[in-house]
Design a protein around this motif. Structure first.
Motif, PDB file in Angstrom:
ATOM      1  N   THR A  71       0.875  -1.164   0.000  1.00  0.00           N
ATOM      2  CA  THR A  71       0.000   0.000   0.000  1.00  0.00           C
ATOM      3  C   THR A  71       0.912   1.213   0.000  1.00  0.00           C
ATOM      4  O   THR A  71       1.848   1.295   0.805  1.00  0.00           O
ATOM      5  CB  THR A  71      -0.913   0.012   1.247  1.00  0.00           C
ATOM      6  OG1 THR A  71      -1.659  -1.214   1.259  1.00  0.00           O
ATOM      7  CG2 THR A  71      -1.857   1.196   1.229  1.00  0.00           C
ATOM      8  N   LEU A  72       0.652   2.128  -0.922  1.00  0.00           N
ATOM      9  CA  LEU A  72       1.509   3.301  -1.069  1.00  0.00           C
ATOM     10  C   LEU A  72       0.915   4.508  -0.361  1.00  0.00           C
ATOM     11  O   LEU A  72      -0.292   4.574  -0.108  1.00  0.00           O
ATOM     12  CB  LEU A  72       1.709   3.615  -2.559  1.00  0.00           C
ATOM     13  CG  LEU A  72       2.409   2.526  -3.364  1.00  0.00           C
ATOM     14  CD1 LEU A  72       2.422   2.895  -4.837  1.00  0.00           C
ATOM     15  CD2 LEU A  72       3.816   2.297  -2.854  1.00  0.00           C
ATOM     16  N   ASP A  73       1.762   5.461  -0.072  1.00  0.00           N
ATOM     17  CA  ASP A  73       1.350   6.734   0.520  1.00  0.00           C
ATOM     18  C   ASP A  73       0.692   7.558  -0.580  1.00  0.00           C
ATOM     19  O   ASP A  73       1.365   8.116  -1.441  1.00  0.00           O
ATOM     20  CB  ASP A  73       2.569   7.459   1.087  1.00  0.00           C
ATOM     21  CG  ASP A  73       2.224   8.796   1.700  1.00  0.00           C
ATOM     22  OD1 ASP A  73       1.042   9.228   1.611  1.00  0.00           O
ATOM     23  OD2 ASP A  73       3.136   9.430   2.255  1.00  0.00           O
ATOM     24  N   LYS A  74      -0.618   7.622  -0.571  1.00  0.00           N
ATOM     25  CA  LYS A  74      -1.364   8.289  -1.635  1.00  0.00           C
ATOM     26  C   LYS A  74      -1.364   9.812  -1.519  1.00  0.00           C
ATOM     27  O   LYS A  74      -1.922  10.499  -2.369  1.00  0.00           O
ATOM     28  CB  LYS A  74      -2.779   7.737  -1.696  1.00  0.00           C
ATOM     29  CG  LYS A  74      -2.789   6.269  -2.103  1.00  0.00           C
ATOM     30  CD  LYS A  74      -4.190   5.691  -1.984  1.00  0.00           C
ATOM     31  CE  LYS A  74      -4.204   4.196  -2.121  1.00  0.00           C
ATOM     32  NZ  LYS A  74      -3.588   3.456  -1.044  1.00  0.00           N
ATOM     33  N   THR A  75      -0.716  10.318  -0.476  1.00  0.00           N
ATOM     34  CA  THR A  75      -0.613  11.773  -0.378  1.00  0.00           C
ATOM     35  C   THR A  75       0.500  12.315  -1.266  1.00  0.00           C
ATOM     36  O   THR A  75       0.615  13.517  -1.456  1.00  0.00           O
ATOM     37  CB  THR A  75      -0.367  12.218   1.083  1.00  0.00           C
ATOM     38  OG1 THR A  75       0.902  11.715   1.515  1.00  0.00           O
ATOM     39  CG2 THR A  75      -1.484  11.735   1.994  1.00  0.00           C
ATOM     40  N   ALA A  79       3.617   8.849  -6.353  1.00  0.00           N
ATOM     41  CA  ALA A  79       4.025   7.678  -5.575  1.00  0.00           C
ATOM     42  C   ALA A  79       4.089   6.411  -6.436  1.00  0.00           C
ATOM     43  O   ALA A  79       5.060   5.661  -6.366  1.00  0.00           O
ATOM     44  CB  ALA A  79       3.086   7.471  -4.392  1.00  0.00           C
ATOM     45  N   GLN A 102      -7.476  -1.338  -1.519  1.00  0.00           N
ATOM     46  CA  GLN A 102      -6.587  -1.092  -0.393  1.00  0.00           C
ATOM     47  C   GLN A 102      -5.142  -1.404  -0.746  1.00  0.00           C
ATOM     48  O   GLN A 102      -4.235  -0.668  -0.401  1.00  0.00           O
ATOM     49  CB  GLN A 102      -7.018  -1.910   0.817  1.00  0.00           C
ATOM     50  CG  GLN A 102      -6.192  -1.592   2.044  1.00  0.00           C
ATOM     51  CD  GLN A 102      -6.727  -2.256   3.287  1.00  0.00           C
ATOM     52  OE1 GLN A 102      -7.795  -2.826   3.280  1.00  0.00           O
ATOM     53  NE2 GLN A 102      -5.980  -2.166   4.367  1.00  0.00           N
ATOM     54  N   ASP A 104      -2.245  -1.444  -3.360  1.00  0.00           N
ATOM     55  CA  ASP A 104      -1.972  -0.701  -4.587  1.00  0.00           C
ATOM     56  C   ASP A 104      -1.122  -1.483  -5.579  1.00  0.00           C
ATOM     57  O   ASP A 104      -1.309  -1.378  -6.784  1.00  0.00           O
ATOM     58  CB  ASP A 104      -1.250   0.613  -4.252  1.00  0.00           C
ATOM     59  CG  ASP A 104      -2.095   1.505  -3.370  1.00  0.00           C
ATOM     60  OD1 ASP A 104      -3.265   1.748  -3.726  1.00  0.00           O
ATOM     61  OD2 ASP A 104      -1.589   1.949  -2.323  1.00  0.00           O
ATOM     62  N   HIS A 130       7.830   5.541  -0.777  1.00  0.00           N
ATOM     63  CA  HIS A 130       6.392   5.781  -0.590  1.00  0.00           C
ATOM     64  C   HIS A 130       5.595   4.587  -0.086  1.00  0.00           C
ATOM     65  O   HIS A 130       4.387   4.517  -0.285  1.00  0.00           O
ATOM     66  CB  HIS A 130       5.764   6.340  -1.872  1.00  0.00           C
ATOM     67  CG  HIS A 130       6.555   7.432  -2.497  1.00  0.00           C
ATOM     68  ND1 HIS A 130       6.859   8.604  -1.833  1.00  0.00           N
ATOM     69  CD2 HIS A 130       7.147   7.525  -3.718  1.00  0.00           C
ATOM     70  CE1 HIS A 130       7.583   9.376  -2.627  1.00  0.00           C
ATOM     71  NE2 HIS A 130       7.777   8.750  -3.773  1.00  0.00           N
ATOM     72  N   ILE A 131       6.237   3.644   0.596  1.00  0.00           N
ATOM     73  CA  ILE A 131       5.513   2.500   1.147  1.00  0.00           C
ATOM     74  C   ILE A 131       4.828   2.928   2.435  1.00  0.00           C
ATOM     75  O   ILE A 131       5.465   3.404   3.361  1.00  0.00           O
ATOM     76  CB  ILE A 131       6.463   1.311   1.423  1.00  0.00           C
ATOM     77  CG1 ILE A 131       7.038   0.772   0.118  1.00  0.00           C
ATOM     78  CG2 ILE A 131       5.718   0.202   2.165  1.00  0.00           C
ATOM     79  CD1 ILE A 131       8.069  -0.325   0.302  1.00  0.00           C
ATOM     80  N   ALA A 132       3.500   2.729   2.489  1.00  0.00           N
ATOM     81  CA  ALA A 132       2.745   2.993   3.705  1.00  0.00           C
ATOM     82  C   ALA A 132       2.511   1.701   4.481  1.00  0.00           C
ATOM     83  O   ALA A 132       2.482   1.703   5.705  1.00  0.00           O
ATOM     84  CB  ALA A 132       1.404   3.647   3.366  1.00  0.00           C
ATOM     85  N   ASP A 133       2.336   0.589   3.753  1.00  0.00           N
ATOM     86  CA  ASP A 133       2.124  -0.704   4.391  1.00  0.00           C
ATOM     87  C   ASP A 133       2.619  -1.790   3.441  1.00  0.00           C
ATOM     88  O   ASP A 133       2.562  -1.634   2.217  1.00  0.00           O
ATOM     89  CB  ASP A 133       0.639  -0.912   4.706  1.00  0.00           C
ATOM     90  CG  ASP A 133       0.397  -2.117   5.596  1.00  0.00           C
ATOM     91  OD1 ASP A 133       1.266  -2.435   6.437  1.00  0.00           O
ATOM     92  OD2 ASP A 133      -0.653  -2.764   5.436  1.00  0.00           O
TER      93      ASP A 133
END
Length: 151
Positions: A71-75, A79, A102, A104, A130-133
């Motif tokens: 899951t990437l940082d979509k902000t 990304a 959810q 990406d 840019h990895i969020a999860d």
């Protein structure tokens, strides 16, 4: 778009891509010239995109296969592009897929053993931007792999 003759040719080609042109024509029930013209039309139409060598990576000493769901940082506006560009640089990453939802991105990667995978994970994967999860799924068995298309 495809008629029965095209389908017969493609079925035979999928079944044995090493067939000579004459053998392919014979098995498809057409003469060699017709077979060649049909193959050219299929290439021009983008139906037949080429051929490739399929190498068994296990025979080369790779024993571990992992799917990573990212899951990437979509902000971050770019990304996806920046993550994919860096992931492409890792030779052990054999596949990159993107999704809506959810998760990406899914990375399919191989490693020689668990120690090699651990090094890849720590030194290459965790440094991707840019990895969020991140979730790792260790492959246990491949039940079906088939790139043939029902024709």
């Amino acid at each position: 778009m495809l008629d029965d003759t095209d389908r017969r040719i493609l079925r035979q080609l999928q079944a044995d891509p090493t067939l000579s042109g004459a053998d392919l024509a014979d098995r498809a029930g057409v003469n060699a010239a017709t077979c060649w013209r049909r193959l050219e039309k299929l290439r021009e139409a983008g139906v037949l995109r080429g051929s490739r060598a399929v190498i068994d990576w296990r025979a080369l000493g790779y024993a571990v296969e992992v799917s990573l769901r990212v899951t990437l940082d979509k902000t971050v506006a770019r990304a996806f592009e920046e993550f994919a560009a860096e992931a492409r640089r890792i030779p052990e990453v054999l596949e990159i897929q993107t999704f809506l939802g959810q998760v990406d991105v899914r990375l399919g990667l191989i490693a020689r053993d668990l120690q090699h995978y651990q090094a890849l994970y720590r030194e290459r994967i965790l440094t991707l931007p840019h990895i969020a999860d991140l979730e790792a799924l260790m492959h246990v068995a491949r039940i079906k792999t088939d790139e043939t298309v029902p024709l």
